[in-house]
Design a protein around this motif. Structure first.
Motif, mmCIF file in Angstrom:
data_model
loop_
_atom_site.group_PDB
_atom_site.id
_atom_site.type_symbol
_atom_site.label_atom_id
_atom_site.label_comp_id
_atom_site.label_asym_id
_atom_site.label_seq_id
_atom_site.Cartn_x
_atom_site.Cartn_y
_atom_site.Cartn_z
ATOM 1 N N ALA A 325 0.932 -0.634 -0.080
ATOM 2 C CA ALA A 325 -0.691 0.006 0.005
ATOM 3 C C ALA A 325 0.599 1.117 -0.104
ATOM 4 N N LEU A 328 2.140 2.049 -3.529
ATOM 5 C CA LEU A 328 1.225 2.258 -4.378
ATOM 6 C C LEU A 328 1.419 3.564 -4.104
ATOM 7 N N ILE A 329 0.923 4.579 -2.796
ATOM 8 C CA ILE A 329 0.972 5.574 -2.531
ATOM 9 C C ILE A 329 1.752 6.400 -2.898
ATOM 10 N N VAL A 332 1.931 6.643 -6.774
ATOM 11 C CA VAL A 332 0.730 7.358 -6.977
ATOM 12 C C VAL A 332 0.983 8.949 -7.030
ATOM 13 N N PRO B 142 -5.421 4.888 -3.309
ATOM 14 C CA PRO B 142 -6.346 4.480 -4.126
ATOM 15 C C PRO B 142 -7.290 3.080 -3.252
ATOM 16 N N VAL B 145 -6.378 0.790 -0.597
ATOM 17 C CA VAL B 145 -5.717 1.024 0.526
ATOM 18 C C VAL B 145 -6.574 1.525 2.151
ATOM 19 N N LEU B 148 -7.348 -1.609 3.108
ATOM 20 C CA LEU B 148 -7.101 -1.480 4.558
ATOM 21 C C LEU B 148 -6.859 -0.825 6.074
#
Lengths: 352, 334
Positions: A325, A328-329, A332, B142, B145, B148
């Motif tokens: 996560a 991914l952040i 981005v 996203p 996330v 989660l």
């Protein structure tokens, strides 16, 4: 209150005012009281503490305003404090999200994690990485962007620069409708085609669904930006004898490039985190697959979901999910920062 | 930017323009103009074709599933699409989807408008810039996330709030709580609210920022307080923008899949209380049931996806009409 007014020359133009520091004092007081009440009542959830403090803040501000300044000013104070409360209420969960993701994500995020796949690691064991998922995400999102941006920008140009009559109206309407298409429906659409053609899951199928999701976002944001361009600019160019299409390419698009880039960036950010279509169409895989046109592929958001859902509360899998996560952040954010840099660099110098 | 004329996905239509099109593209006599108009119109048509194809394909696959369904597709409280004969219905899913989205809207829209006003009219300029930057970045977080975070951080923190609601509002029936894990529709609604907040805020902020400065200064000069300025000159100007912002948010909330799938503990019941039990949403059900679905099972999920598609279509259509009724002034093509 009165001494504040008295130490300047008393003005007849202004009614009694609360001193400038009042809202801060009230804020401090209500946070204190909120904590006190919560502790006294034995409430253990921070959400309740925040709600009590927020309520106190608004009420005390209103009461003070009515007492000292009159009802119009009091209303203004309530509005101000409500706006502040809205801001703070929203910031708390968002800050918590960032904090938790970073603090839990850094545990296993390292070079090994980025450069290895899950090929030989069971979901319940520690180890493994996200290399395969990063490759999948970059390929799927890249292909989707290449398909969606030209279509989206051209459609927006059609709507703003050419669009009259029934076709333009229906395109506008359906772009709006398309904006609301849930990602899972776009996934089901491609899935229906794949079932019809009896295809196995592969990366490009995910890209197609992502492109469908991206197009209306690009159209809408580009459209808004093109509409903001003053007609005088277009008229000036046309009056010089420049053809309409060159006017659009040389005047309209460059002027709005910053806004369009921002729109595309938001669209990319939206689809980079889409899990549902990838879940239906690409399936996910534990191995590295560089070819988006054949075989199941992984993707970062899907990896997070699978680590969360398939591990039955296993700590190693949760650590991997948080680390993915965080990755991914970060991806981005880098996209965002780059796009913003381009937007600023390319933006025409305007007064604002 | 010249590239966009070369690699267009749709060839320009070769038909001669009708009288209406000639009027639409006044002066489109040069070849460059004609090609460019063709490309851009072709892109617009492509979008329409995609929409039609979505409806057609989903309907085509759904018909098989619904005709094989032994239970009533609209009223049955079960989802046994893999068994023979298949029995499944969408009542629970429709309820869960609509209720969780409504909760999200009720929480998120006022707060978002507040933040947007904070950025444009209350915060010091620097702070406002910083905050809108942060919100921009948060719009990019996203959904998985959020999911989660919702499942592992938010849900454990909700117990206190649930107890509170049960104690003070439990008598209404919709806020009674039996003390189960708070993975219910209300938790989903809160998470969805947090998720759609950046989007609604971003769009509202852009609209409020464009509110005419002259009107605001005029109101200030007449002695209006800041709130009166906002109420009289900013909010009326931004109303349709806020509606379209909410529409974007609602669209995301209705179809949100992964965040719901991670937070909700689904069951096929409709509970009177928002805090008890799970229920389900269309998108969540598709994501959760897809892995083990057979051929018929997949078609059944496509059928439920078709219903979700129709719902979002109706919602967006309705919102669209509201906006059309309050058509705002636009600088271009005026």
């Amino acid at each position: 209150m009165s001494n504040v007014v008295m130490d300047k020359r008393p003005s007849t133009l202004q009614g009694a005012r609360l001193p400038r520091w009042t809202p801060w004092a009230v804020a401090l007081g209500s946070v204190g009281a909120g904590l006190g009440i919560s502790a006294a009542a034995g409430l253990d959830s921070k959400i309740q503490w925040a709600l009590i403090a927020a309520l106190l803040f608004v009420l005390v501000n209103y009461a003070l305003g009515v007492k000292v300044e009159g009802s119009r000013q009091a209303k203004d104070r309530v509005a101000t404090s409500l706006v502040w409360v809205a801001f703070l209420l929203a910031v708390i969960p968002l800050a918590s999200l960032i904090w938790e993701t970073i603090s839990r994500g850094v545990k296993v995020l390292d070079g090994y994690f980025l450069s290895h796949s899950m090929g030989v690691v069971a979901d319940t064991e520690p180890g493994g990485g996200i290399n395969h998922a990063i490759i999948g995400t970059l390929e799927q999102v890249g292909l989707a962007t290449v398909m969606a941006v030209p279509v989206g920008v051209l459609t927006a140009i059609y709507l703003v620069e050419y669009g009259r009559g029934r076709l333009a109206k229906s395109v506008t309407f359906f772009v709006d409708v398309m904006t609301g298409i849930p990602s899972i429906v776009a996934g089901l659409f491609i899935l229906a085609i794949m079932l019809q053609l009896e295809l196995q899951p592969f990366g490009f199928a995910g890209s197609l669904a992502l492109a469908i999701l991206m197009m209306p976002v690009v159209v809408r944001s580009t459209e808004e930006m093109l509409k903001l361009i003053p007609n005088e600019l277009r008229e000036a160019s046309l009056a010089l004898g420049v053809p309409k299409w060159r006017t659009i390419i040389k005047v309209v698009l460059p002027t709005s490039l910053g806004g369009i880039t921002t729109g595309v960036m938001l669209a990319v950010a939206r689809i980079a985190g889409e899990t549902a279509p990838v879940l239906l169409l690409v399936w996910g895989s534990a191995f590295i697959n560089n070819n988006p046109f054949e075989g199941a592929q992984a993707s970062l958001p899907l990896y997070i979901y699978q680590q969360y859902a398939n591990s039955a509360g296993n700590a190693a899998a949760y650590d991997r999910a948080w680390a993915a996560a965080l990755t991914l952040i970060i991806i981005v954010m880098i996209l965002n920062l780059a796009a913003r840099g381009i937007a600023r660099w390319k933006a025409p110098k305007t007064g604002r | 930017m010249d590239i966009s004329t070369q690699d267009a996905p749709v060839p320009p239509p070769t038909t001669t323009p009708t009288a209406e099109q000639k009027r639409a593209a006044r002066g489109a006599t040069r070849p460059g103009d004609r090609i460019f108009l063709g490309l851009s119109r072709g892109s617009g048509i492509l979008l329409l074709v995609i929409m039609a194809a979505i409806a057609a394909f989903l309907t085509y696959r759904a018909i098989d599933a619904i005709s094989a369904d032994e239970a009533n597709f609209f009223t049955a409280f079960e989802w046994e699409a893999n068994s023979t004969p298949p029995r499944f219905g969408i009542a629970v899913l429709a309820y869960g989807t609509i209720v969780s989205s409504i909760i999200a809207m009720v929480i998120a829209v006022p707060i978002s408008v507040g933040i947007a006003l904070f950025i444009t009219h209350y915060a010091p300029r620097r702070l406002g810039g910083l905050i809108s930057y942060v919100i921009d970045l948060l719009a990019a977080v996203p959904s998985i996330v959020y999911g989660l975070w919702g499942a592992l951080v938010l849900v454990p923190n909700l117990k206190g709030l649930y107890g509170w609601l049960d104690a003070y509002l439990g008598w209404t029936g919709i806020f009674s709580w039996q003390g189960l894990e708070p993975r219910s529709l209300f938790a989903v609604g809160i998470l969805l609210a947090i998720m759609i907040l950046p989007i609604v805020t971003n769009v509202s902020r852009e609209v409020f920022r464009q509110a005419p400065q002259m009107h605001q200064e005029a109101a200030l000069a007449l002695g209006a307080t800041r709130w009166e300025v906002i109420r009289m000159s900013v909010l009326p100007f931004g109303r349709s923008g806020v509606i379209s912002a909410s529409m974007l948010g609602l669209g995301r909330a209705l179809g949100e899949t992964m965040a719901v799938a991670t937070v909700l503990s689904p069951n096929f019941l409709i509970e009177a209380s928002l805090l008890d039990g799970g229920g389900g949403t269309f998108a969540q059900n598709i994501a959760s049931k897809f892995g083990e679905a057979t051929e018929t099972g997949r078609d059944a999920l496509i059928a439920s996806g078709l219903v979700l598609f129709v719902i979002t279509l109706l919602v967006n259509g309705a919102a669209r009409m509201i906006i059309a009724r309050r058509k705002e002034y636009s600088g271009a093509n005026a």
